[in-house]
Design a protein around this motif. Structure first.
Motif, PDB file in Angstrom:
ATOM      1  N   ARG A   6       0.832  -1.202   0.000  1.00 42.83           N
ATOM      2  CA  ARG A   6       0.000   0.000   0.000  1.00 42.83           C
ATOM      3  C   ARG A   6       0.870   1.257   0.000  1.00 42.83           C
ATOM      4  O   ARG A   6       0.636   2.189  -0.754  1.00 42.83           O
ATOM      5  N   GLN A   7       1.910   1.228   0.842  1.00 45.77           N
ATOM      6  CA  GLN A   7       2.798   2.395   0.904  1.00 45.77           C
ATOM      7  C   GLN A   7       3.567   2.559  -0.401  1.00 45.77           C
ATOM      8  O   GLN A   7       3.803   3.681  -0.854  1.00 45.77           O
ATOM      9  N   GLY A  10       1.252   4.057  -2.932  1.00 46.79           N
ATOM     10  CA  GLY A  10       1.087   5.471  -2.595  1.00 46.79           C
ATOM     11  C   GLY A  10       2.288   6.278  -3.037  1.00 46.79           C
ATOM     12  O   GLY A  10       2.146   7.378  -3.596  1.00 46.79           O
ATOM     13  N   PHE A  11       3.478   5.731  -2.830  1.00 40.88           N
ATOM     14  CA  PHE A  11       4.719   6.406  -3.213  1.00 40.88           C
ATOM     15  C   PHE A  11       4.747   6.619  -4.736  1.00 40.88           C
ATOM     16  O   PHE A  11       5.031   7.721  -5.216  1.00 40.88           O
ATOM     17  N   LEU A  13       2.213   6.662  -6.809  1.00 42.31           N
ATOM     18  CA  LEU A  13       1.173   7.633  -7.184  1.00 42.31           C
ATOM     19  C   LEU A  13       1.622   9.069  -6.914  1.00 42.31           C
ATOM     20  O   LEU A  13       1.426   9.963  -7.740  1.00 42.31           O
ATOM     21  N   LEU A  14       2.242   9.274  -5.738  1.00 42.22           N
ATOM     22  CA  LEU A  14       2.697  10.622  -5.378  1.00 42.22           C
ATOM     23  C   LEU A  14       3.788  11.104  -6.327  1.00 42.22           C
ATOM     24  O   LEU A  14       3.757  12.239  -6.804  1.00 42.22           O
ATOM     25  N   VAL A  15       4.757  10.219  -6.593  1.00 38.05           N
ATOM     26  CA  VAL A  15       5.853  10.606  -7.490  1.00 38.05           C
ATOM     27  C   VAL A  15       5.288  10.903  -8.883  1.00 38.05           C
ATOM     28  O   VAL A  15       5.662  11.898  -9.523  1.00 38.05           O
ATOM     29  N   THR A  17       2.148  11.766  -9.835  1.00 37.46           N
ATOM     30  CA  THR A  17       1.275  12.946  -9.957  1.00 37.46           C
ATOM     31  C   THR A  17       2.004  14.244  -9.593  1.00 37.46           C
ATOM     32  O   THR A  17       2.103  15.151 -10.418  1.00 37.46           O
ATOM     33  N   VAL A  18       2.553  14.302  -8.384  1.00 36.39           N
ATOM     34  CA  VAL A  18       3.202  15.545  -7.933  1.00 36.39           C
ATOM     35  C   VAL A  18       4.463  15.806  -8.770  1.00 36.39           C
ATOM     36  O   VAL A  18       4.682  16.921  -9.267  1.00 36.39           O
ATOM     37  N   GLY A  19       5.273  14.749  -8.936  1.00 34.16           N
ATOM     38  CA  GLY A  19       6.511  14.900  -9.697  1.00 34.16           C
ATOM     39  C   GLY A  19       6.240  15.336 -11.124  1.00 34.16           C
ATOM     40  O   GLY A  19       6.854  16.286 -11.619  1.00 34.16           O
ATOM     41  N   LEU A  20       5.307  14.674 -11.777  1.00 37.25           N
ATOM     42  CA  LEU A  20       4.995  14.991 -13.182  1.00 37.25           C
ATOM     43  C   LEU A  20       4.429  16.410 -13.311  1.00 37.25           C
ATOM     44  O   LEU A  20       4.862  17.182 -14.180  1.00 37.25           O
ATOM     45  N   ALA A  21       3.473  16.740 -12.454  1.00 38.73           N
ATOM     46  CA  ALA A  21       2.838  18.065 -12.538  1.00 38.73           C
ATOM     47  C   ALA A  21       3.871  19.167 -12.323  1.00 38.73           C
ATOM     48  O   ALA A  21       3.900  20.151 -13.078  1.00 38.73           O
ATOM     49  N   THR A  22       4.748  19.003 -11.330  1.00 37.22           N
ATOM     50  CA  THR A  22       5.720  20.076 -11.050  1.00 37.22           C
ATOM     51  C   THR A  22       6.778  20.174 -12.158  1.00 37.22           C
ATOM     52  O   THR A  22       7.162  21.272 -12.538  1.00 37.22           O
ATOM     53  N   CYS A  23       7.230  19.013 -12.656  1.00 33.39           N
ATOM     54  CA  CYS A  23       8.236  19.044 -13.723  1.00 33.39           C
ATOM     55  C   CYS A  23       7.652  19.658 -15.000  1.00 33.39           C
ATOM     56  O   CYS A  23       8.295  20.463 -15.669  1.00 33.39           O
ATOM     57  N   GLN A  24       6.424  19.278 -15.325  1.00 36.86           N
ATOM     58  CA  GLN A  24       5.765  19.856 -16.507  1.00 36.86           C
ATOM     59  C   GLN A  24       5.588  21.356 -16.333  1.00 36.86           C
ATOM     60  O   GLN A  24       5.752  22.128 -17.277  1.00 36.86           O
TER      61      GLN A  24
ATOM     62  N   GLY B 129      -2.650   8.873  -3.345  1.00 42.41           N
ATOM     63  CA  GLY B 129      -1.256   8.583  -2.991  1.00 42.41           C
ATOM     64  C   GLY B 129      -0.961   8.934  -1.546  1.00 42.41           C
ATOM     65  O   GLY B 129      -0.297   8.179  -0.829  1.00 42.41           O
ATOM     66  N   LEU B 132      -2.733   6.309   0.674  1.00 45.57           N
ATOM     67  CA  LEU B 132      -2.066   5.006   0.690  1.00 45.57           C
ATOM     68  C   LEU B 132      -0.721   5.077   1.414  1.00 45.57           C
ATOM     69  O   LEU B 132      -0.337   4.146   2.125  1.00 45.57           O
ATOM     70  N   SER B 133      -0.008   6.172   1.230  1.00 39.47           N
ATOM     71  CA  SER B 133       1.319   6.287   1.855  1.00 39.47           C
ATOM     72  C   SER B 133       1.239   6.517   3.353  1.00 39.47           C
ATOM     73  O   SER B 133       1.995   5.921   4.117  1.00 39.47           O
TER      74      SER B 133
END
Lengths: 45, 286
Positions: A6-7, A10-11, A13-15, A17-24, B129, B132-133
Motif C-alpha cells: 500500500r505504501q 502510494g509512493f 502515485l505521489l511521485v 502525480t506531484v513529480g509529473l505536474a511540477t516538472c511539466q 497517494g 495510501l502512503s
C-alpha cells in the motif's frame, strides 16, 4: 493489501502525480519556448 | 578527575523528541515539489506573471502540506505510545492530503496547462497517494471503563492531567544542575508513569490512587519547580539537603503506592500522605 504494498503504491502515485505536474510546470514556465514552437508554423503559412 | 559517563543523566525525553523530529517519514512531500523552485525562477526571468504566482503558491502549499503531515505523524506516534492521550484534535494528515491534492491540481491545470479534467485526475491521484502512503488520522478515542462511581471520561481526564504534571516535573528537572537530584527526580517520574499505566490498565485502582494523583503528584511538581527556581538564585547547602530529604520521601511513597496497586491491597495510603504533607510544610516547601 499488505501495508508495504500500500505504501509502495502510494509512493508511486505521489511521485507520478506531484513529480509529473511540477516538472511539466517547470518546462512550461518559459512562455518563449511555446511561442517559438508556434511561430515557425505561423510563418510557414 | 573526570566523572564517569555513567554518572551523567540520561536525556530520555530529549532523545525521544529528536527521534520524532528527525524521522524521515513525510519528508517526500518537501522534496517532490522542488522543481517548482526553478519553475518560479524561470517564470520570473521571463516575466510570466501567472507562472510566478502558480509555481510559488503551489510550492508554498506543498510545504504547508508537508508540515501538517509531519505534525500529524508526530501526534499519531505520541497517541500510539501513550495509553492516556486523546486522539489529535485536528485531522492533520487528512488536511495535508487535501492541500497536496489541491496544489497538484492547481499546478497541473495552470502550471502544466493540462485540461481541467486531467488536472482533476492529477489531484485525485495525489490524494489517493497520500492516503495510501500515510493513511488518515486516528479518530478513535481511547476508552477507559467506568469504575467505582467514576466515569471513564473522568478517569481519563484525571490521568491526562497527572501525565501533564509528570511532564512539568521533568521540565523543571532539566533546569536543575545536579546529577544526583536529576536521577532521583527521573526515578520519581518513572514510578509515577508506571502508576498511571497501572490505573489505566485497571481503572478499579483509580479510587485508591486518587489522593496520590491529587496531592502527591502535584506536591512533587511544586517542590521540584520551587527548587529549580530558587537554586538558580541562591546556592544553599541546607536548601539542597531539604530538597533531597523530600525527594527521598516522595520516592519511597511513590514506590509504596505502586507496590500497593500491584498487590491489590485495599489499604489506603492516606496516613502516609498526611506524613508527607506535614514534612513538605516543615521543610518550608509547601
Amino acid at each position: 493489501m499488505s501495508r508495504l504494498l500500500r505504501q509502495f503504491l502510494g509512493f508511486i502515485l505521489l511521485v507520478a502525480t506531484v513529480g509529473l505536474a511540477t516538472c511539466q510546470s517547470m518546462v512550461k514556465a518559459e512562455p518563449a519556448a511555446g511561442v517559438e514552437a508556434v511561430l515557425p508554423a505561423k510563418v510557414s503559412k | 578527575m573526570m566523572t564517569p559517563l555513567t554518572h551523567y543523566r540520561k536525556p530520555k525525553q530529549f532523545i525521544s523528541n529528536k527521534l520524532q523530529r528527525y524521522s524521515p517519514r513525510g519528508l517526500l512531500i518537501y522534496f517532490l515539489p522542488m522543481a517548482l523552485i526553478p519553475a518560479t525562477i524561470i517564470a520570473l526571468g521571463k516575466g510570466n506573471l501567472l507562472g510566478i504566482i502558480v509555481n510559488a503558491s503551489g510550492f508554498a502549499l506543498y510545504v504547508f502540506a508537508a508540515w501538517c503531515l509531519r505534525k500529524g505523524l508526530q501526534a499519531e506516534t505520541i497517541y500510539a505510545q501513550s495509553p492516556i492521550v486523546r486522539a489529535p484534535k485536528l485531522p492533520l494528515k487528512k488536511l495535508a492530503a487535501i492541500i497536496t491534492a489541491l496544489a497538484t491540481g492547481l499546478i497541473a491545470w495552470l502550471g502544466a496547462r493540462q485540461s481541467f479534467p486531467v488536472a482533476l485526475m492529477f489531484a485525485g491521484g495525489a490524494f489517493l497517494g497520500m492516503y495510501l502512503s500515510y493513511g488518515f488520522d486516528l479518530r478513535q478515542e481511547k476508552k477507559i471503563a467506568d469504575a467505582q462511581g467514576y466515569s471513564g471520561d473522568e478517569i481519563l481526564r484525571m490521568l491526562e492531567e497527572s501525565s501533564q504534571i509528570i511532564r512539568k516535573i521533568e521540565q523543571a528537572n532539566d533546569k536543575i544542575r545536579n546529577t544526583e537530584l536529576n536521577q532521583r527526580i527521573e526515578n520519581i517520574c518513572a514510578i509515577a508513569d508506571r502508576i498511571l499505566a497501572e490505573i489505566e490498565s485497571d481503572p478499579r485502582d483509580f479510587r485508591r490512587a486518587r489522593k496520590f494523583l491529587n496531592v502527591y503528584l502535584d506536591g512533587a511538581r511544586q517542590v521540584t519547580e520551587g527548587y529549580a527556581k530558587t537554586h538558580q538564585q541562591t546556592q544553599s547547602g541546607q536548601l539542597e539537603q531539604n530538597f533531597r530529604n523530600v525527594l527521598e520521601t516522595i520516592e519511597t511513597v511513590f514506590q509504596e503506592q505502586h507496590q500497593k496497586l500491584l498487590e491489590e491491597d485495599v489499604f489506603d495510603l492516606d496516613v502516609k500522605i498526611e506524613v508527607l504533607t506535614t514534612q513538605l510544610k516543615r521543610e518550608g516547601i509547601l
